[in-house]
Design a protein around this motif. Sequence first.
Motif, PDB file in Angstrom:
ATOM      1  N   SER A   9      50.007 -10.009  21.014  1.00 53.22           N
ATOM      2  CA  SER A   9      51.192  -9.390  21.603  1.00 53.22           C
ATOM      3  C   SER A   9      51.388  -9.944  23.015  1.00 53.22           C
ATOM      4  N   PRO A  10      52.585  -9.794  23.564  1.00 61.52           N
ATOM      5  CA  PRO A  10      52.790 -10.239  24.951  1.00 61.52           C
ATOM      6  C   PRO A  10      51.832  -9.528  25.910  1.00 61.52           C
ATOM      7  N   ARG A  11      51.555  -8.266  25.642  1.00 61.86           N
ATOM      8  CA  ARG A  11      50.634  -7.512  26.496  1.00 61.86           C
ATOM      9  C   ARG A  11      49.229  -8.110  26.460  1.00 61.86           C
ATOM     10  N   GLU A  12      48.747  -8.438  25.273  1.00 57.01           N
ATOM     11  CA  GLU A  12      47.401  -9.031  25.159  1.00 57.01           C
ATOM     12  C   GLU A  12      47.323 -10.351  25.912  1.00 57.01           C
ATOM     13  N   ASP A  13      48.353 -11.188  25.747  1.00 58.33           N
ATOM     14  CA  ASP A  13      48.356 -12.468  26.455  1.00 58.33           C
ATOM     15  C   ASP A  13      48.448 -12.259  27.966  1.00 58.33           C
ATOM     16  N   ALA A  14      49.260 -11.304  28.391  1.00 56.84           N
ATOM     17  CA  ALA A  14      49.405 -11.028  29.828  1.00 56.84           C
ATOM     18  C   ALA A  14      48.091 -10.505  30.415  1.00 56.84           C
ATOM     19  N   ILE A  15      47.434  -9.596  29.704  1.00 56.60           N
ATOM     20  CA  ILE A  15      46.150  -9.057  30.175  1.00 56.60           C
ATOM     21  C   ILE A  15      45.113 -10.173  30.270  1.00 56.60           C
ATOM     22  N   ARG A  16      45.114 -11.048  29.303  1.00 53.08           N
ATOM     23  CA  ARG A  16      44.174 -12.182  29.305  1.00 53.08           C
ATOM     24  C   ARG A  16      44.403 -13.055  30.539  1.00 53.08           C
ATOM     25  N   LEU A  17      45.661 -13.303  30.865  1.00 47.66           N
ATOM     26  CA  LEU A  17      45.982 -14.099  32.053  1.00 47.66           C
ATOM     27  C   LEU A  17      45.597 -13.361  33.332  1.00 47.66           C
ATOM     28  N   LEU A  18      45.947 -12.077  33.411  1.00 47.26           N
ATOM     29  CA  LEU A  18      45.673 -11.297  34.614  1.00 47.26           C
ATOM     30  C   LEU A  18      44.189 -11.046  34.838  1.00 47.26           C
ATOM     31  N   ALA A  19      43.393 -11.185  33.802  1.00 45.06           N
ATOM     32  CA  ALA A  19      41.948 -11.003  33.948  1.00 45.06           C
ATOM     33  C   ALA A  19      41.344 -12.119  34.803  1.00 45.06           C
ATOM     34  N   ARG A  20      42.004 -13.274  34.819  1.00 47.65           N
ATOM     35  CA  ARG A  20      41.494 -14.413  35.588  1.00 47.65           C
ATOM     36  C   ARG A  20      41.926 -14.366  37.045  1.00 47.65           C
ATOM     37  N   ARG A  21      43.215 -14.036  37.251  1.00 48.57           N
ATOM     38  CA  ARG A  21      43.759 -13.966  38.620  1.00 48.57           C
ATOM     39  C   ARG A  21      45.081 -13.225  38.571  1.00 48.57           C
ATOM     40  N   ASP A  22      45.579 -12.839  39.749  1.00 48.57           N
ATOM     41  CA  ASP A  22      46.894 -12.206  39.829  1.00 48.57           C
ATOM     42  C   ASP A  22      47.979 -13.261  39.622  1.00 48.57           C
ATOM     43  N   TYR A  23      49.060 -12.855  38.998  1.00 46.44           N
ATOM     44  CA  TYR A  23      50.232 -13.696  38.803  1.00 46.44           C
ATOM     45  C   TYR A  23      51.446 -12.935  39.293  1.00 46.44           C
ATOM     46  N   SER A  24      52.448 -13.676  39.734  1.00 40.48           N
ATOM     47  CA  SER A  24      53.721 -13.034  40.053  1.00 40.48           C
ATOM     48  C   SER A  24      54.414 -12.713  38.734  1.00 40.48           C
ATOM     49  N   ARG A  25      55.354 -11.812  38.792  1.00 36.68           N
ATOM     50  CA  ARG A  25      56.102 -11.437  37.586  1.00 36.68           C
ATOM     51  C   ARG A  25      56.774 -12.665  36.972  1.00 36.68           C
ATOM     52  N   SER A  26      57.336 -13.488  37.822  1.00 41.94           N
ATOM     53  CA  SER A  26      58.033 -14.685  37.361  1.00 41.94           C
ATOM     54  C   SER A  26      57.079 -15.659  36.657  1.00 41.94           C
ATOM     55  N   GLU A  27      55.901 -15.849  37.224  1.00 37.79           N
ATOM     56  CA  GLU A  27      54.905 -16.729  36.601  1.00 37.79           C
ATOM     57  C   GLU A  27      54.481 -16.199  35.231  1.00 37.79           C
ATOM     58  N   LEU A  28      54.212 -14.898  35.167  1.00 37.02           N
ATOM     59  CA  LEU A  28      53.816 -14.294  33.889  1.00 37.02           C
ATOM     60  C   LEU A  28      54.925 -14.422  32.857  1.00 37.02           C
ATOM     61  N   GLU A  29      56.140 -14.198  33.295  1.00 31.79           N
ATOM     62  CA  GLU A  29      57.284 -14.305  32.389  1.00 31.79           C
ATOM     63  C   GLU A  29      57.363 -15.711  31.787  1.00 31.79           C
ATOM     64  N   GLY A  30      57.195 -16.714  32.627  1.00 36.82           N
ATOM     65  CA  GLY A  30      57.225 -18.102  32.151  1.00 36.82           C
ATOM     66  C   GLY A  30      56.088 -18.424  31.203  1.00 36.82           C
ATOM     67  N   ARG A  31      54.909 -17.962  31.528  1.00 34.91           N
ATOM     68  CA  ARG A  31      53.750 -18.244  30.673  1.00 34.91           C
ATOM     69  C   ARG A  31      53.862 -17.551  29.317  1.00 34.91           C
ATOM     70  N   LEU A  32      54.345 -16.329  29.324  1.00 37.43           N
ATOM     71  CA  LEU A  32      54.514 -15.612  28.060  1.00 37.43           C
ATOM     72  C   LEU A  32      55.625 -16.239  27.217  1.00 37.43           C
ATOM     73  N   ALA A  33      56.674 -16.707  27.858  1.00 39.37           N
ATOM     74  CA  ALA A  33      57.751 -17.390  27.134  1.00 39.37           C
ATOM     75  C   ALA A  33      57.229 -18.683  26.516  1.00 39.37           C
ATOM     76  N   ASN A  34      56.382 -19.394  27.244  1.00 41.44           N
ATOM     77  CA  ASN A  34      55.794 -20.635  26.716  1.00 41.44           C
ATOM     78  C   ASN A  34      54.916 -20.374  25.502  1.00 41.44           C
ATOM     79  N   LYS A  35      54.378 -19.168  25.404  1.00 42.39           N
ATOM     80  CA  LYS A  35      53.550 -18.816  24.246  1.00 42.39           C
ATOM     81  C   LYS A  35      54.405 -18.378  23.060  1.00 42.39           C
ATOM     82  N   GLY A  36      55.724 -18.363  23.246  1.00 44.96           N
ATOM     83  CA  GLY A  36      56.621 -18.068  22.145  1.00 44.96           C
ATOM     84  C   GLY A  36      57.006 -16.614  21.969  1.00 44.96           C
ATOM     85  N   HIS A  37      56.769 -15.790  22.960  1.00 50.37           N
ATOM     86  CA  HIS A  37      57.142 -14.376  22.864  1.00 50.37           C
ATOM     87  C   HIS A  37      58.633 -14.206  23.138  1.00 50.37           C
TER      88      HIS A  37
END
Length: 158
Positions: A9-37
């Motif tokens: 889910s987008p939440r699982e992918d976002a949590i996985r990313l945030l576990a490593r470091r903080d991201y801005s909302r815009s960065e997270l949005e781009g990364r989740l979009a790249n994963k096809g969400h």
Amino acid sequence: MSRDADRASPREDAIRLLARRDYSRSELEGRLANKGHAAEAITECLAALAEQGLQSDARFAEAFLRSRLARGQGPLKVRADLGQRGLSREAIDTLLREAEAAGELDWFTLAAETLARRFAAPAATPKERARQERFLAGRGFSFDQVRHALETAWSDEE
């Protein structure tokens, strides 16, 4: 890839990313979009994460600023880098103004410290002085900050 992007889910992918470091909302949005969400799912997910305090642009910006100060980067570069990561000009101005008011931030002192760390002594030739000026300008310091650093960087040494 070993795992299908549709399964997470987008939440699982976002949590996985945030576990490593903080991201801005815009960065997270781009990364989740790249994963096809889906865009709608991403928007809902990011709103929920922000509401729960798991994602915060303010917290991201503070951590980002601390890391850039430790690297000896100046205000022009910090502003540009934060802007590239999706923070608004107002948010950046507020962050820097609050850091300066709290006494955590003095760009002139940082420029002098950065110069003294990189170069052992003041420039002996105009060519070397130009090299030192380019170094600080490349780090994002203003002309006044560069001039101040060149005048004071080595004055405190015994």
